[in-house]
Design an enzyme around this catalytic site. Structure first.
Site, short mmCIF file in Angstrom:
data_model
loop_
_atom_site.label_atom_id
_atom_site.label_comp_id
_atom_site.label_asym_id
_atom_site.label_seq_id
_atom_site.Cartn_x
_atom_site.Cartn_y
_atom_site.Cartn_z
N LYS A 246 0.91 -1.25 -0.01
CA LYS A 246 -0.07 -0.12 -0.04
C LYS A 246 0.92 1.12 -0.13
O LYS A 246 1.65 1.66 0.83
CB LYS A 246 -0.88 -0.02 1.25
CG LYS A 246 -1.86 1.14 1.29
CD LYS A 246 -2.91 1.12 2.29
CE LYS A 246 -4.05 2.14 2.27
NZ LYS A 246 -3.82 3.52 1.78
N ARG A 251 -3.58 8.68 -5.83
CA ARG A 251 -3.84 7.95 -6.76
C ARG A 251 -3.80 8.85 -8.23
O ARG A 251 -4.35 9.73 -8.21
CB ARG A 251 -5.19 7.67 -6.35
CG ARG A 251 -6.12 6.47 -6.95
CD ARG A 251 -5.70 5.19 -6.68
NE ARG A 251 -6.41 4.15 -7.32
CZ ARG A 251 -7.45 3.68 -6.89
NH1 ARG A 251 -7.95 3.96 -5.37
NH2 ARG A 251 -8.14 2.43 -7.26
N ARG A 266 -7.52 11.30 -8.21
CA ARG A 266 -8.54 10.73 -7.53
C ARG A 266 -9.84 11.22 -7.65
O ARG A 266 -10.88 10.70 -7.51
CB ARG A 266 -7.98 10.63 -6.07
CG ARG A 266 -8.91 9.68 -5.30
CD ARG A 266 -8.18 9.60 -3.91
NE ARG A 266 -9.34 9.21 -2.98
CZ ARG A 266 -9.01 8.04 -2.31
NH1 ARG A 266 -7.70 7.65 -2.25
NH2 ARG A 266 -9.97 7.27 -1.56
N PHE A 334 -1.35 -0.75 -10.70
CA PHE A 334 -2.03 -1.68 -10.14
C PHE A 334 -3.19 -2.44 -11.03
O PHE A 334 -3.65 -3.38 -10.40
CB PHE A 334 -1.81 -1.95 -8.70
CG PHE A 334 -2.67 -0.54 -8.13
CD1 PHE A 334 -3.84 -0.22 -8.15
CD2 PHE A 334 -1.79 0.31 -7.50
CE1 PHE A 334 -4.54 0.78 -7.81
CE2 PHE A 334 -2.24 1.37 -6.91
CZ PHE A 334 -3.74 1.85 -7.07
P1 AMP Z 1 -7.29 4.82 1.88
O1 AMP Z 1 -7.21 6.31 0.94
O2 AMP Z 1 -6.79 4.73 3.20
O3 AMP Z 1 -9.03 4.62 1.59
O4 AMP Z 1 -6.72 3.69 0.69
C1 AMP Z 1 -6.75 3.38 -0.37
C2 AMP Z 1 -5.88 4.00 -1.25
O5 AMP Z 1 -4.64 3.43 -0.89
C3 AMP Z 1 -6.12 4.04 -2.85
O6 AMP Z 1 -7.18 4.92 -3.17
C4 AMP Z 1 -4.81 4.45 -3.20
O7 AMP Z 1 -4.66 5.65 -3.42
C5 AMP Z 1 -3.86 3.69 -2.11
N1 AMP Z 1 -2.96 2.65 -2.75
C6 AMP Z 1 -1.95 2.48 -2.48
N2 AMP Z 1 -1.41 1.17 -2.89
C7 AMP Z 1 -2.38 0.83 -3.73
C8 AMP Z 1 -2.49 -0.62 -4.09
N3 AMP Z 1 -1.57 -1.29 -4.42
N4 AMP Z 1 -3.72 -1.10 -4.69
C9 AMP Z 1 -4.81 0.03 -4.51
N5 AMP Z 1 -4.56 1.21 -3.83
C10 AMP Z 1 -3.19 1.55 -3.33
#
Ligand code: AMP
Length: 545
Positions: A246, A251, A266, A334
């Protein structure tokens, strides 16, 4: 449809609190609409002017709007602001002011829904040195023709403040009911087309039209999102999961057809000019037409830099070349959503991944697939050791669900629980912070309505407060004493000690000891914590570390 009829419908809906009744009322208003009116009606009722994929923005801030109202009502701008402060609601205040308007337009006529949309579109397209003056002229004319109730809703639409409770879910159901089609078909078409206005038109034609929707390059689709979870839960049914780091970046969605490339944030805003280095790296890595999903990272000497660096670059409009040289940015891809004319959203993830590996020569995020929880645990530890936020676990047979925060993508990270909330107000700081905002009123969302859950005043550096001030200063709607209200747009990630029930806030909940963690201006208001999620957290009494 006359705009006054639309305004009366909005007023009626504002008085309804039940979801089902709302859907019923809207579904009955839909069938008589013409093909031109339908998409506008659908978007306006959700408080949107343009399709979610569209880069168009009316670009009318509170300042310009208040100036126009002052002119039309024959008042000073200060009087307009006083009235807003007195009533505490922009729409109602403008309605009052317009009832006493002196400056009626020469060609006073009744306003039409589609014509208003065309005026908004014209506003969005005005460019050049005389932009502000030209925009002011258009709004003045519009408001001069408006009846007071229409003024209420024109103001709210322009400021993105409609919030009558018709979110995407309710609108989807209303469209399905109006045309007797399956809500899941409407939902599916919406995920691909990213505009319920257009989807409503297809629903009018029939279920087969809804089935024909495909993704189109340069019309970004919403990003698929992840739920918080545990390795144990994700693996309890056996079978393989796909695990990836992660990344703590921001994004992106990259679209390419032939030589033409565009990249979106995003929030689906186009950021091509801010990220020329990312665009160059990705276009060099494939000869195909693609839509890619991934994360942009900032790196220095092989180490990832804090995510704030990446966000600053996404925001950058000037001196981009100098920044490209200073901080290296790299893409980590990804997912693959589209390949040479083929929409891949309904393909299982493992198929999309195989296609990605044969399509892109570089920048693919490494992936581990395993059915063994211990192997995944080890991967998780290696991710943390390498300085990543955690890992993402994805179901190999899952489709790509735009905009959905489901169980197919689960994020695993150490137990610091935070919430993303939107800033709706602030108080000026004190002492050396007197020229910036010092504490912020935060809200969660409930079907498009914003409900306060607490105030945050700790966790900020002086530098961050200055950055936040610069972001918020042009979106002030009203002030009263030391308090300011904002046009909602900026999202904060906040930590907290506990959630309590509270009569002090309209959400019915209050955060204890909230503290600012970081600015999430990559997230839009639609993505913040929902009241439902706050309730869930309260029920589970999640007390974060
Ligand atoms: P959150 O913002 O905490 O809801 O976590 C989701 C976000 O993690 C996604 O919107 C991406 O921007 C980020 N992200 C980082 N690495 C990945 C990955 N390998 N696959 C999908 N999302 C990822």
């Amino acid at each position: 449809m006359d705009f006054i009829a639309f305004s009366q419908l909005c007023e009626h809906l504002e008085g309804i609190s039940g979801r089902l009744e709302m859907i019923d009322v809207v579904s009955k208003a839909i069938p008589p609409l013409s093909e031109e009116e339908l998409p506008v009606f659908v978007r306006f009722l959700m408080g949107k002017i343009f399709p979610d994929w569209s880069p168009l923005k009316v670009g009318i801030g509170p300042n310009l709007l208040f100036e126009a109202v002052a002119y039309v009502a024959g008042k000073k701008k200060g009087d307009v602001i006083d009235e807003i402060n007195r009533v505490g609601d922009v729409g109602i205040a403008l309605e009052h002011l317009l009832s006493s308007k002196e400056q009626t337009s020469f060609f006073s006529k009744s306003l039409d829904l589609v014509e208003i949309y065309r005026d908004f579109e014209y506003l969005a397209r005005i460019e050049g040195t005389r932009t502000q003056r030209e925009k002011l002229k258009v709004i003045r004319k519009l408001l001069a023709d408006a009846q007071p109730l229409e003024g209420r809703y024109i103001a709210r639409l322009l400021l993105g403040e409609l919030r009558i409770g018709m979110g995407e879910g309710n609108m989807r159901d209303a469209i399905a009911r109006a045309y007797q089609v399956d809500a899941s078909l409407v939902e599916h078409a919406h995920q691909l087309a990213n505009d319920l206005g257009e989807v409503a038109l297809l629903a009018k034609t029939g279920p087969d039209a809804l089935r024909t929707v495909v993704i189109e390059p340069f019309r970004p689709v919403k990003m698929m999102l992840a739920q918080q979870g545990t390795i144990e839960d994700m693996m309890k049914n056996g079978g393989e999961v796909a695990a990836e780091f992660k990344y703590d970046g921001s994004r992106f969605q990259f679209h390419k057809t032939g030589e033409v490339c565009r990249i979106y944030s995003r929030k689906l805003e186009e950021v091509t000019t801010a990220l020329p280095d990312i665009v160059a790296q990705l276009s060099r890595a494939t000869d195909h037409d693609v839509i890619l999903d991934g994360e942009v990272l900032a790196v220095r000497d092989g180490r990832t830099l804090p995510f704030q660096y990446v966000l600053r670059r996404f925001r950058r409009k000037h001196d981009i070349d100098a920044h490209v040289e200073q901080i290296e940015m790299i893409p980590m891809v990804f997912d693959l959503l589209y390949l040479d004319g083929r929409t891949l959203l309904d393909e299982p993830f493992h198929v999309r991944r195989e296609l990605l590996e044969t399509t892109l020569r570089a920048h693919i995020a490494p992936q581990v697939r395993s059915a063994d929880p211990q192997a995944i645990e080890a991967f998780y530890r290696s991710a943390l050791d390498a300085g990543h936020e955690g890992i993402m676990l994805k179901a190999p047979d899952s489709r790509y669900s735009p905009g959905v925060r489901g169980r197919q993508w689960v994020k695993i990270k150490p137990a610091v629980d935070t919430m993303d909330l939107v800033v709706i107000g602030a108080e000026w700081g004190e002492g050396r912070r007197a020229r910036v905002f010092g504490s912020f009123l935060l809200a969660c969302q409930d079907e498009g309505e914003l409900l306060p859950v607490g105030k945050v005043a700790t966790g900020f550096s002086d530098e961050m407060l200055a950055e936040i001030y610069a972001l918020l200063k042009d979106s002030m709607i009203a002030h009263s004493g030391k308090e300011v209200t904002f046009e909602p747009g900026t999202v904060f990630e906040v930590g907290y000690a506990e959630i309590q029930q509270s009569p002090n806030y309209r959400s019915g909940f209050a955060l204890r000891f909230p503290r600012f963690v970081r600015l999430r201006d990559d997230k839009s208001v639609d993505e913040i914590e929902t009241l439902e999620q706050v309730k869930e957290r309260y029920k589970k009494r999640i007390t974060p570390a």
